[in-house]
Design a protein around this motif. Structure first.
Motif, short mmCIF file in Angstrom:
data_model
loop_
_atom_site.label_atom_id
_atom_site.label_comp_id
_atom_site.label_asym_id
_atom_site.label_seq_id
_atom_site.Cartn_x
_atom_site.Cartn_y
_atom_site.Cartn_z
N ASN A 14 1.11 -1.19 0.16
CA ASN A 14 -0.05 0.18 -0.21
C ASN A 14 0.90 1.22 0.16
O ASN A 14 1.37 1.73 0.97
N ARG A 15 1.34 1.60 -1.27
CA ARG A 15 2.34 2.73 -1.33
C ARG A 15 1.68 4.11 -0.77
O ARG A 15 2.57 4.93 -0.12
N ASP A 16 0.35 4.18 -0.90
CA ASP A 16 -0.19 5.60 -0.39
C ASP A 16 -0.27 5.55 1.24
O ASP A 16 0.23 6.58 1.65
N LEU A 17 -0.23 4.34 1.75
CA LEU A 17 -0.01 4.53 3.27
C LEU A 17 1.31 4.91 3.61
O LEU A 17 1.54 5.67 4.68
N ALA A 18 2.52 4.28 3.00
CA ALA A 18 3.74 4.87 3.37
C ALA A 18 4.04 6.22 3.02
O ALA A 18 4.57 7.01 3.83
N ILE A 19 3.40 6.69 1.95
CA ILE A 19 3.47 8.10 1.44
C ILE A 19 2.92 9.00 2.73
O ILE A 19 3.23 9.94 3.36
N VAL B 188 -1.46 8.48 11.28
CA VAL B 188 -2.20 7.51 10.83
C VAL B 188 -1.91 6.33 11.72
O VAL B 188 -1.22 5.94 12.33
N THR B 189 -3.49 5.97 12.21
CA THR B 189 -3.47 5.02 12.94
C THR B 189 -4.17 3.56 12.65
O THR B 189 -5.23 3.81 11.50
#
Length: 326
Positions: free
Chosen positions: A275-280, A289-290
């Motif tokens: 999940n690239r968006d989560l890393a960004i 982010v939780t």
């Protein structure tokens, strides 16, 4: 009667024991989520209880073949279940309700954290940087909070926020007149235009898909704070990232995100996340982010287990079921 409980967690153990005895129900436990490989475990059970594992058409069909006629999800949301296929095969589906204070309290915590830049403050203090540059926050009494959705959780957020003396706007298809003492109901466009903070408390439906996207972000105030403790699909993540990078959005606090399935509730510290968006998003200093934990209190877990058991009992006894959704 018997209920097969999938995705059994140890924190649910005492509540499963307590309520199975209270309602004279036999409980069978499976630590894994439901799959085609373990669906046969449900043979002989009219009812099963699940959490957030996706239940698609193939799994619905398999459960029907082994005799399952009711699926209770121990969550408020039920978008992880293929409702259309459930109706087609004649399987009924139910969700649960739990203490609205759990998510409401968490939401207010996130509002305070993002408006007071707590992520940056804590990360700096961890490396003994106690400088003030860049961490000046805002006071709620000077801000307008927009609440999208005034159901059980949204209503509780409003009542709790009333003590902060901030102006509140609200949007919901169904207006609650009892809330007029706290909020002004407006249309969605006006809420976007006038709110310094926007928090969402609506289900993941077709109509609510990507409520926040590039068009709605364009309407918002410069430096707006966005809070999401509801469902990831309410926000177009690409548009959100664009709004953050263009500095239109001043801060974001997310307990949910698009495509979080198979990530949250797992220990993945030695793996590359799919999940690239989560890393960004996690890389930004103004984004918190939780992992979908807003609901997670002792009272909420107790309610989730008890109401899932009660929902199954009501289905089997052919009584009115307030949690049945199809």
């Amino acid at each position: 009667m018997k209920i097969l409980v999938y995705s059994y967690r140890m924190d649910e153990a005492k509540y499963l024991d307590k309520f199975s005895k209270k309602y004279n129900v036999e409980i069978e436990l499976c630590k894994e989520g439901p799959t085609l490989e373990n669906a046969n475990l449900a043979s002989g059970f009219n009812c099963i209880s699940i959490i957030t594992t996706p239940v698609d058409r193939n799994l619905i069909k398999k459960f029907y073949e082994v005799g399952v006629r009711f699926i209770s999800t121990r969550t408020i949301g039920y978008d992880h279940i293929d409702i259309k296929s459930a109706r087609e095969f004649g399987i009924h589906v139910g969700n649960v309700t739990y203490s609205p204070n759990s998510v409401a309290d968490y939401t207010i915590m996130m509002i305070l954290m993002i408006s007071r830049k707590i992520k940056t403050i804590m990360e700096r203090s961890n490396v003994q940087d106690y400088s003030l540059k860049g961490v000046q926050g805002k006071e709620l009494q000077n801000l307008t909070v927009g609440i999208i959705g005034t159901g059980r959780i949204g209503k509780t957020v409003i009542k709790h926020l009333s003590g902060f003396d901030c102006k509140m706007l609200a949007y919901d298809i169904y207006k609650d007149k009892k809330l007029n003492q706290y909020v002004e109901y407006v249309n969605l466009k006006e809420l976007f235009q006038k709110s310094n903070i926007i928090t969402m408390h609506v289900p993941a439906t077709k109509d609510n898909y990507h409520i926040i996207d590039k068009n709605s972000i364009t309407l918002m105030k410069e430096g707006v704070f966005i809070i999401n403790t509801a469902r990831g699909s309410l926000i177009n993540t690409d548009d959100l990232i664009d709004g953050i990078e263009k500095k239109k959005i001043g801060g974001v606090a997310l307990d949910v995100i698009e495509n979080e399935s198979n990530i949250y509730y797992n220990d993945l510290k030695c793996q590359v996340l799919d999940n690239r968006d989560l890393a960004i998003l996690k890389s930004y200093p103004n984004v918190i982010v939780t992992p979908h934990t807003a609901f997670y209190t002792d009272q909420a877990v107790s309610d989730m287990v008890e109401n899932s058991i009660l929902s199954c009992i009501l289905f089997v006894e052919k009584k009115e079921n307030p949690w049945e959704v199809c």
